[in-house]
Enzyme design. Structure first.
Site, mmCIF file in Angstrom:
data_model
loop_
_atom_site.group_PDB
_atom_site.id
_atom_site.type_symbol
_atom_site.label_atom_id
_atom_site.label_comp_id
_atom_site.label_asym_id
_atom_site.label_seq_id
_atom_site.Cartn_x
_atom_site.Cartn_y
_atom_site.Cartn_z
ATOM 1 N N GLU B 327 0.835 -1.205 0.000
ATOM 2 C CA GLU B 327 0.000 0.000 0.000
ATOM 3 C C GLU B 327 0.866 1.250 0.000
ATOM 4 O OE1 GLU B 327 -2.197 3.465 1.453
ATOM 5 O OE2 GLU B 327 -0.506 2.502 2.453
ATOM 6 N N GLU B 328 1.866 1.254 0.897
ATOM 7 C CA GLU B 328 2.640 2.482 1.121
ATOM 8 C C GLU B 328 3.331 2.992 -0.133
ATOM 9 O OE1 GLU B 328 2.291 4.209 3.523
ATOM 10 O OE2 GLU B 328 2.014 3.078 5.373
#
Lengths: 465, 465
Positions: B327-328
């Site tokens: 995600e990051e």
């Protein structure tokens, strides 16, 4: 009507033993209106903030004996001169210097991950490529001390001990032993390295550095402090029951003998025979932060207060402001000062080296001839919320050697509740200083100097505490 | 007597317009006692804490695409299986991986000192020996954008912008542009490197990392975030009026394409035609901390809630728990999920990726056929202090691509007041999670799942927000 109600409430409060304990005692002495005026004006002080902001911005960290500390001395001479102090000078001395190198820590097994740590002052070094070993985990100094040697020999020792938060900072002495003496004990017992839980009260990922000591004949081993979250992480990892292997890289070194120095400035008094009122803090800092609370604040508070007395007219006693060097790494500045000035008469000595939180208490060690001085201090400081403690004043690394010679001591104690959250960490920067609390400090020191520097009583030597 | 007083107070409160505004509206619907029982039991949850503690301790940081994230996936499969979930599996995908290298910053002039910073994801690299340049200081994005090119060309650009604290985290979007687009703009305009003030609300010496983006054709320059105190220090130094020279060492690199993956677990429902209730958070983290609030908490909260529904008996709808990867660094996990599962019917999608502070609000994007579901949610969540917001639910990087396909969204919003104090910093560790607030989250998600997974209404597609 309001006044009546207030009177009734006061009477009622005094009739309750519990509340009565909280009611400040009546003033034991009166103080001159000029003292009150100086004290209250100091609540608007800007000089102290400008010193803290200036030194931390224009110099930054200033580890003792390094070129950064030398830059700090030059900065200080310029600033103290500009403020109007007299006899501004540097008194140099030489000292051994330890410098930080690379530092990293890594759990290799069972759960690979990096940990945050900082070498302790005087730490030995690992090989440049690092040192790998099994960690022997001890939750406390007591557990470490009672462990058999074969649980320590060849291991990387870990000592945890959770320092509690206290108003007077007394936890530092009790829990700091893991840092002060743990590494030497571990070295003596054959540990290859030691990591301790930081001597700090926060739960943030900042390691707290500070000196440790290896006595003559004990070869220094690599010694470092894990941040509190990293220490607790290591304990959690160990609690899973598998052997913990760690890799440590710490490459500090002793770089030889270098010059350090005390910076001195004076407000000359009208009566040289009355003795010097010595105040100050330390100019050097640890290398991780910019030393805003430790101790740019202390030198700023004491100088700002002395300037206020100077600007109000010549005091009876000479006020000597000393910005000591090399406090953090062994108190060489305080030792050098006492040695150089042992022949001079000091009336009192006081240092500010406990941050910039509000002063909550004062304590004295004064000769009986000067009892009224303490009473006037109590009256003068009470409106700032400062009460009189029953301990003996004269605390501090820098004034310690001068106090030992029999000098009277007056301490203005800052709250230590939050001090060890950022003490000796990279987070000791300007952001930690509350300008309002800093001003309360200046007001307290101004009131103290106004009372003490002009006291008509003789303030002679005392039995050291 | 007490009841009478309470009634009187309530009546009085309602008669005051100001207080009336603060009185929660009456429940719009009734909920089954079973929902209330499940919700209240969840306030004693231990499963979520065990997941956060376990993942952050036994894996630690888990940067997307690295072997650490792979270990996290293996850990997750074991944990979700042990918890009793069905169809536990990894759905892999490949992605480009950026890894941090050495990083340091130093003011060379006028006031030599080190600064603390961290490279931004996708940052370019300096030479191994570092890069030296004059700093062009801009206090805001606007100042940077309106500056002439020759104030930028050949310089190390600094952009300051102080992100304000907000309840809903909305400052991140507004003030994050300095990180999202500042580096590419600086590169386009000929800057040799860029350092920004961290996108964070704290005043501690932790840099906040996060991705930046260099579009095709723009050569990445070294790009990093200074901690907020270091950014303000740089601005103070620059304010003295002398040119500021800085040395930067940043040696991150793109290491090629690697495997990442989503971890999926299910509570199979009795009515496959009713659609999947998708919940989750992201398994990957930034590399500086252990990703406790971002986002071990989110995966823990959603899985703990799903387990509570599972243990209470088979729900109508399948609950699918997805612990997204990557995600990051760009939301690759959410994209891969939506692509792989576009053909399946999803009733709702919800993610928890805003820490572990208390849920204070919920928002929905539900079809009109499911209006009563939202009303029941309001009733079920009100005792936890959660009110209904007027915005459209369906927010989040991981569920975004699925939401775009027309899936209904339900958001449970955590307080963002403190979130950006430690977001993307080394300080995002277990110490940042408040166990009581974590349990309130589990209770909120349990109540939500109890209502939604068993709703008798059809929950069909919606117009995406």
């Amino acid at each position: 009507m309001k006044r009546f109600l207030l009177a009734a409430l006061t009477a009622s409060a005094l009739s309750s033993p519990t509340l009565a304990q909280r009611t400040p005692p009546p003033p034991p002495a009166t103080v001159a209106p000029e003292v009150e005026r100086l004290r209250d004006a100091a609540l608007n002080d800007t000089v102290a903030w400008d010193i803290v902001e200036g030194l931390t911005t224009e110099v930054g960290q200033r580890l003792a004996g390094t070129e950064a500390e030398a830059r700090a001395r030059a900065w200080s001479v310029a600033r103290l001169t500009a403020l109007g102090f007299k006899n501004v000078r540097i008194e140099p001395y030489r000292m051994p210097v330890w410098e930080r190198g690379a530092e990293s820590a890594e759990i290799l097994a069972p759960f690979p991950q990096k940990l945050t740590l900082a070498a302790l002052g005087n730490s030995g070094a690992t090989p440049a490529g690092g040192l790998t070993g099994e960690v022997a985990v001890f939750p406390s100094m007591a557990a470490f001390q009672s462990a058999p040697d074969d649980a320590i020999r060849g291991k990387i020792v870990y000592i945890g001990n959770a320092m509690p938060r206290t108003q007077d900072g007394s936890g530092y002495g009790a829990y700091g032993t893991a840092r002060f003496t743990g590494p030497a004990l571990a070295a003596r017992r054959g540990a290859v390295a030691i990591v301790i839980r930081s001597i700090g009260t926060d739960h943030h990922r900042f390691p707290h550095t500070g000196t440790t000591n290896f006595p003559e004949g004990v070869k220094p081993i690599p010694a470092a402090a894990l941040s509190v979250p990293d220490a607790e992480q290591l304990e959690r990892i160990a609690s899973r029951g598998q052997p913990v292997r760690m890799k440590l890289v710490l490459t500090p070194r002793m770089v030889g003998t270098r010059e350090s120095g005390n910076v001195i400035a004076e407000v000359p008094g009208s009566d040289p025979s009355a003795g010097i009122v010595l105040v100050g803090g330390h100019l050097d800092s640890w290398d991780l932060g910019t030393g805003a609370i430790d101790d740019a604040s202390g030198i700023a508070i004491t100088a700002a207060a002395a300037k206020r007395i100077m600007d109000a007219g010549q005091p009876r006693r000479t006020i000597r402001v000393v910005w000591f060097g090399a406090e953090e790494v062994g108190g060489m500045g305080g030792e050098a000062y006492a040695k150089a000035h042992a022949g001079e008469r000091h009336a009192t000595a006081s240092e500010s080296d406990f941050g910039a939180d509000r002063v909550w208490r004062f304590e004295v060690n004064l000769p009986t001839t000067a009892k009224l001085v303490a009473d006037r201090l109590q009256t003068a400081l009470a409106p700032l919320g400062i009460t009189r403690g029953s301990g003996l004043g004269g605390d501090g690394t820098d004034i310690g050697p001068t106090i030992k010679l029999g000098t009277a001591g007056i301490d203005l104690n800052q709250s230590g509740w939050d001090y060890f959250d950022s003490h000796h960490t990279p987070d000791d920067v300007l952001d930690r200083v509350d300008p309002a609390a800093l001003r309360q400090n200046v007001a307290a020191w101004t009131a103290m100097l106004a009372v003490v520097a002009n006291a008509p009583e003789a303030i002679g030597p005392v039995t050291p505490r």
